[in-house]
Design a protein around this motif. Sequence first.
Motif, mmCIF file in Angstrom:
data_model
loop_
_atom_site.group_PDB
_atom_site.id
_atom_site.type_symbol
_atom_site.label_atom_id
_atom_site.label_comp_id
_atom_site.label_asym_id
_atom_site.label_seq_id
_atom_site.Cartn_x
_atom_site.Cartn_y
_atom_site.Cartn_z
ATOM 1 N N HIS A 63 0.835 -1.206 0.000
ATOM 2 C CA HIS A 63 0.000 0.000 0.000
ATOM 3 C C HIS A 63 0.868 1.254 0.000
ATOM 4 C CE1 HIS A 63 -2.249 3.130 2.418
ATOM 5 N NE2 HIS A 63 -3.165 2.844 1.508
ATOM 6 N N GLY A 64 0.456 2.215 -0.781
ATOM 7 C CA GLY A 64 1.100 3.516 -0.764
ATOM 8 C C GLY A 64 0.069 4.618 -0.628
ATOM 9 N N THR A 65 0.448 5.715 0.014
ATOM 10 C CA THR A 65 -0.452 6.857 0.163
ATOM 11 C C THR A 65 0.360 8.143 0.126
ATOM 12 O OG1 THR A 65 -2.055 7.962 1.617
ATOM 13 C CG2 THR A 65 -0.382 6.593 2.689
ATOM 14 N N ASP A 66 -0.192 9.172 -0.517
ATOM 15 C CA ASP A 66 0.504 10.459 -0.552
ATOM 16 C C ASP A 66 0.220 11.281 0.697
ATOM 17 O OD1 ASP A 66 -2.110 11.204 -0.955
ATOM 18 O OD2 ASP A 66 -1.750 12.371 -2.782
ATOM 19 N N ASN A 67 -0.651 10.763 1.568
ATOM 20 C CA ASN A 67 -0.984 11.421 2.828
ATOM 21 C C ASN A 67 -0.852 10.358 3.926
ATOM 22 O OD1 ASN A 67 -2.209 12.531 5.099
ATOM 23 N ND2 ASN A 67 -3.887 13.485 3.959
ATOM 24 N N PRO A 68 0.055 10.530 4.863
ATOM 25 C CA PRO A 68 0.288 9.468 5.856
ATOM 26 C C PRO A 68 -0.863 9.260 6.838
ATOM 27 C CG PRO A 68 1.524 11.435 6.459
ATOM 28 C CD PRO A 68 0.932 11.696 5.095
ATOM 29 N N HIS A 69 -1.810 10.163 6.864
ATOM 30 C CA HIS A 69 -2.950 10.045 7.781
ATOM 31 C C HIS A 69 -4.078 9.335 7.026
ATOM 32 C CE1 HIS A 69 -0.783 12.643 10.505
ATOM 33 N NE2 HIS A 69 -0.575 13.465 9.477
ATOM 34 N N GLU A 86 -0.793 3.844 11.362
ATOM 35 C CA GLU A 86 0.162 4.748 11.988
ATOM 36 C C GLU A 86 0.834 5.562 10.890
ATOM 37 O OE1 GLU A 86 2.789 2.915 14.872
ATOM 38 O OE2 GLU A 86 1.490 1.136 14.856
ATOM 39 N N PRO A 87 0.900 6.882 11.035
ATOM 40 C CA PRO A 87 1.420 7.719 9.942
ATOM 41 C C PRO A 87 2.787 7.280 9.433
ATOM 42 C CG PRO A 87 0.375 9.089 11.587
ATOM 43 C CD PRO A 87 0.393 7.693 12.152
ATOM 44 N N GLU A 88 3.661 6.867 10.344
ATOM 45 C CA GLU A 88 5.008 6.488 9.921
ATOM 46 C C GLU A 88 5.063 5.111 9.258
ATOM 47 O OE1 GLU A 88 4.496 5.516 14.311
ATOM 48 O OE2 GLU A 88 3.990 7.138 12.915
ATOM 49 N N LYS A 89 3.935 4.372 9.311
ATOM 50 C CA LYS A 89 3.881 3.035 8.709
ATOM 51 C C LYS A 89 2.729 2.906 7.720
ATOM 52 C CE LYS A 89 5.683 0.876 12.941
ATOM 53 N NZ LYS A 89 5.411 -0.121 14.022
ATOM 54 N N SER A 90 2.261 4.020 7.184
ATOM 55 C CA SER A 90 1.069 3.981 6.327
ATOM 56 C C SER A 90 1.371 3.518 4.912
ATOM 57 C CB SER A 90 0.402 5.361 6.299
ATOM 58 O OG SER A 90 1.305 6.346 5.831
ATOM 59 N N SER A 91 2.605 3.570 4.502
ATOM 60 C CA SER A 91 3.008 3.037 3.200
ATOM 61 C C SER A 91 3.932 1.851 3.422
ATOM 62 C CB SER A 91 3.719 4.104 2.361
ATOM 63 O OG SER A 91 2.815 5.105 1.946
#
Length: 567
Positions: free
Chosen positions: A449-455, A482-487
Amino acid sequence: MKGRLSGNGGGPTPRTRCRRALDAATARIFKMPQGHHDYVLSQAVRVPMRDGVELLTDIYVPVGKSLGTLLIRTPYGRTGLIALLTAGYYATHGFLVVNQSCRGTFGSGGDFEPFSQEVDDGADTLAWLRRQAWFGGRFALCGASYLGYTAWALLMDPPPELVAAVIAITAHDNHWVVHGTGAFSLEQILGLMDGFGHPEAGLVGGSLRLVTGSRRLKPGFEELPLVRAQETVLAGSRMPYREWLTSPDAEDPVWRPMRLGQALDRVNVPVLLQEGWQDRFPAQMIEQYERLRRRGVDVGLTIGPWTHVQVATKGAGIVMEETLDWLAEHLAGTGRRQRPSPIHIFVTGAKQWRYLPEWPPATNEYVLYLQPHGELDTTQPTPTAGPSTFTYDPADPTPAVGGQVINPALGGYRDNRELEKRDDVLTFTGPPLNEPLEVIGNPVVELVHGTDNPHADLFVRLCEVRKNGRSINVSDAFHRLEPEKSSGIILLRLDAMAHRFTPGTRIRLQVCGGAHPRYARNLGTDEDPATSSNLAPSRRTIFHGDGGFSRIFLPCQLVDERDTVKY
């Protein structure tokens, strides 16, 4: 019996002809085993608590020999359908039933503070029970939903007089209920606070409020910030919505009296647990079973094809038959073990009840890979396969459809086709099955999973696509990342299930960024989700080859044409 009941309530009164007819009709309508014992009833007996508050209690005493004492503590009143289905029903089967209104409800003194006072009040009720001349020195606990929670509360310090318990559709940890996924359980908690704020509505009125709650509480679901609902849809209510919303930490003092996990380390009497696959609490009740089982406690677990409310309607016959068997064996001493195995589950799709020696049963792992064009297949995509993408916009949050929610108007097995038409919902669908496939246990989804917004949040759902095209939810999982583990590689453990996908049906996996208002939307910022109203969307990517494979692991059993499990 007259004169032997302490308290200031009225003396024992015989069961009227009308009450006999009502008891019989209740058992008949809900297809429960008929009881044939008569009883007398003492109403509004006052039971003192340590702080001087008195809780009103009805006592059902069988005419002739009692099979044992049952203690029930309820916030839903001592008359009406719930009392008929519990206290009155058990009395017709020869049990002496103590049915008590919780603090601040239906005439009991003090203020009702949901879940937080039941440990002390349960202990004080037991102290009173010991002093009664009619108490035979042995009792069992029975309860579903909030009534089941009050049973766990008393089991925080299990008394020597307790010999058995039957507990259904309830949690032992209310922090898990409210914040367990990392997001606030908005729909359930706002609806719960609305209902608890109007106890005088009774069962019929309360059910109507529940069913109409989505429309009435819609402003609370949609408006931001979330705390505003305390002053709008809950205006004038004393219920602790704001307090629960703004206390996400499990160690916050607000949760201390509502986290009863220690009861699972202390109880040693036989415990029967009863659940529904589409209720809110299977994860908690399976945890209860597993922890008691590991300690060697005599424990049984039944899970039927029901929502929360259906356990007491469609499931009443099976639930009550098993309850009476459990009480006959462990309290009355008039029966022998009826369950051939500890686990009794309904396999949806196969439409079969099945006994298992353990949970989860032994299975083989069946892996399906998410493909770049929406397929679901046993083969890995090519390393150059492109990704799938969607955008989650908290201004138009992906809605929740069906699933494990309390509200009977919203939960359970639902057709997901309209949801799946949305641009923010990805679907991955397998080919029609050539032979039956049973999934029993907890599926696991692994997403690259990848996201351009960590939230960001992720919601995944396993569905059965039937021959007519209907896409019916079976199991799902939600997690606030968790924002630091969102991707990266994200693992999501779906809810436990037991379902047979029959030939001609297809397996489908949904992937999206939320399920609102079942879980409060992720605002997409680092601001407090309870007090903020700023929103930011997130662009998501699900990778299929470059960087790793996204897939679902299904705990499976293959079934042959003769309906026999192969392995």
